[in-house]
Design an enzyme around this catalytic site. Sequence first.
Site, PDB file in Angstrom:
ATOM      1  N   ARG A 104       0.841  -1.200   0.000  1.00 46.99           N
ATOM      2  CA  ARG A 104       0.000   0.000   0.000  1.00 46.99           C
ATOM      3  C   ARG A 104       0.873   1.246   0.000  1.00 46.99           C
ATOM      4  NH1 ARG A 104      -2.963   1.181   4.528  1.00 46.99           N
ATOM      5  NH2 ARG A 104      -4.197   2.614   3.270  1.00 46.99           N
ATOM      6  N   HIS A 148      -4.115  10.493   2.333  1.00 53.40           N
ATOM      7  CA  HIS A 148      -3.748   9.884   3.610  1.00 53.40           C
ATOM      8  C   HIS A 148      -3.278  10.998   4.546  1.00 53.40           C
ATOM      9  CE1 HIS A 148      -2.501   6.025   5.742  1.00 53.40           C
ATOM     10  NE2 HIS A 148      -2.176   6.999   6.567  1.00 53.40           N
ATOM     11  N   GLU A 194      -8.908   6.377   6.358  1.00 53.06           N
ATOM     12  CA  GLU A 194      -9.406   6.659   7.710  1.00 53.06           C
ATOM     13  C   GLU A 194     -10.194   7.966   7.760  1.00 53.06           C
ATOM     14  OE1 GLU A 194      -6.335   6.509  10.650  1.00 53.06           O
ATOM     15  OE2 GLU A 194      -6.018   4.354  10.417  1.00 53.06           O
ATOM     16  N   ASN A 333      -8.907  -0.224   9.229  1.00 51.14           N
ATOM     17  CA  ASN A 333      -7.689  -0.093  10.021  1.00 51.14           C
ATOM     18  C   ASN A 333      -8.043  -0.323  11.481  1.00 51.14           C
ATOM     19  OD1 ASN A 333      -6.732   0.678   7.556  1.00 51.14           O
ATOM     20  ND2 ASN A 333      -6.181   2.757   8.144  1.00 51.14           N
ATOM     21  N   TYR A 335      -6.486  -1.715  15.594  1.00 56.13           N
ATOM     22  CA  TYR A 335      -5.360  -2.087  16.449  1.00 56.13           C
ATOM     23  C   TYR A 335      -5.786  -2.697  17.785  1.00 56.13           C
ATOM     24  CZ  TYR A 335      -2.485   0.449  13.123  1.00 56.13           C
ATOM     25  OH  TYR A 335      -1.871   0.861  11.968  1.00 56.13           O
ATOM     26  N   GLU A 398      -4.632  -1.799   7.741  1.00 52.96           N
ATOM     27  CA  GLU A 398      -3.622  -1.538   8.763  1.00 52.96           C
ATOM     28  C   GLU A 398      -3.913  -2.384   9.988  1.00 52.96           C
ATOM     29  OE1 GLU A 398      -2.799   2.428  10.030  1.00 52.96           O
ATOM     30  OE2 GLU A 398      -2.819   3.242   8.003  1.00 52.96           O
TER      31      GLU A 398
END
Length: 509
Positions: A104, A148, A194, A333, A335, A398
């Site tokens: 990416r 981005h 995002e 994305n 985490y 991500e």
Amino acid sequence: MARLSSKIVPQIFLLLLLHKASAILGAEHYSRADFPADFVFGSGTTAAQYEGASFEDGRTPSIWDTFAHSGRTGGATGDVACDGYHKYKEDIRLMVDTNLDAFRISISWSRLIPNGRGPINTKGLQYYNNLINELTSNGIQPHVALIHFDLPQALADEYGGWLSQKILKDFVEFADVCFKEFGDRVLSWTTINEANVAVLGGYEEGMLPPGRCSTRSICPEGDSTTEPYRVAHNMLLAHSAAAKLYREKYKATQNGKVGLSIYIMWFVPYTNSTEDVMATQRAKEFYIGWILNPLIFGDYPDIMKNRAQKRLPAFTKNESDQIKGSFDFIGLNHYFAVFIKDDSSTKRAIKDFYADLAVNFEFPESPAYQYPVMPWALEEMLEYLKQVYGNPPIYIQENGQMTRRNGTLNDTARVEYIHAYIGAVLDAVRNGSNTIGYFVWTLLDCLELLNGYGTSYGLYYVDLDDKELTRYPKLSAHWYSNFLKGKSTTPDPITQLKEKMTISWRQQF
């Protein structure tokens, strides 16, 4: 990070967490062959965090450059970063060694069209053609994001950037240039990365470019009551207009896909009380539904319309029709998860996104400079997207572990994290999730948007004290490479992790 209190969490919730601890990693013994043959594994980076060469060959400042040079990132800038502008061939050799399917990247609008509109910068065009050609000639799929967290500063100065609907025409023309020049080799386009975080970080909290807000002293200007809603609205309109352009002008000949990405912390009730359960659903509507509901259903969630009222722009019938279904995939994305407490009783002086949301976030405890390992959260999130949004195609664009940037190559925590989350993805796919790809964040230790060069996510360490910015493979690079080359993963560190996490949760309560 906040520690959960055993005086507040009911016993039933404790049992739920311990159950999740015992099943924390899902599939332990797996190999790449367990995934569908066309499942894409990759890694990625972005122009602002990787390229450097910020003032070379005709590139002009972006809002990220302005933000960084204002001192808002602790003095860290992307002026040099990883010097990917000059070292991309070396880095692609690392990708080949790692056996990546895909990589990416993002396009710096300021490098390709320096004034935001008008003439193309031939040096910028040459760089991206060279980069994409080098990827494809080595058998690596380029997945490209158009935005981005960056935007030409010239457009921000002229009309406020995303604050104005004038951005729609300029963004579509930028997208048109990218589709025309690179679309014969690029088959996956993410219009905006995002979108929800770009809005909240840039216009609600002031922690990301362009650093606007009215609720914190760090922001020189902004209006948190209206700007986040207006910017998100314009981003959705811009995305759908670019997707419409691609489908009408390029899809038949290029046969690529266009999507948009969002960031999702998975939300879990702090207790099993009705208030916290309802607050958790509200958080999902505000963070996920804000972007996905228009894309899937053509309008914002009712609860957002009811709470934000006139501060939330309305779509016209034509706009709604254009936005609905304007994607071929959703980029996700993720985490970690957070715990949600209801905060409806608090009276806030300023009506903004967080006042409308009315929740408190409680973060699970984790080691310093590391994310907690909670792969069950990703699996639950994918199930939620399957059930609520009709199981759209999803790229996990991500996912990775943060660590302190200290030069160590023995990043066991990152290996354990990635192993855990890939196992969770496999379980979700086996349960019917339409997840079609997984990208580790990130290939190289680069400039991080919130922590500068103080933290790292890379599979490869970049020595900033070496003028050559030499790259060194970490343990995680070897692990990911072995996995991508078909070797079965080892369960030993995972067994240890299970024991550590179970003990940690028991001590916590």
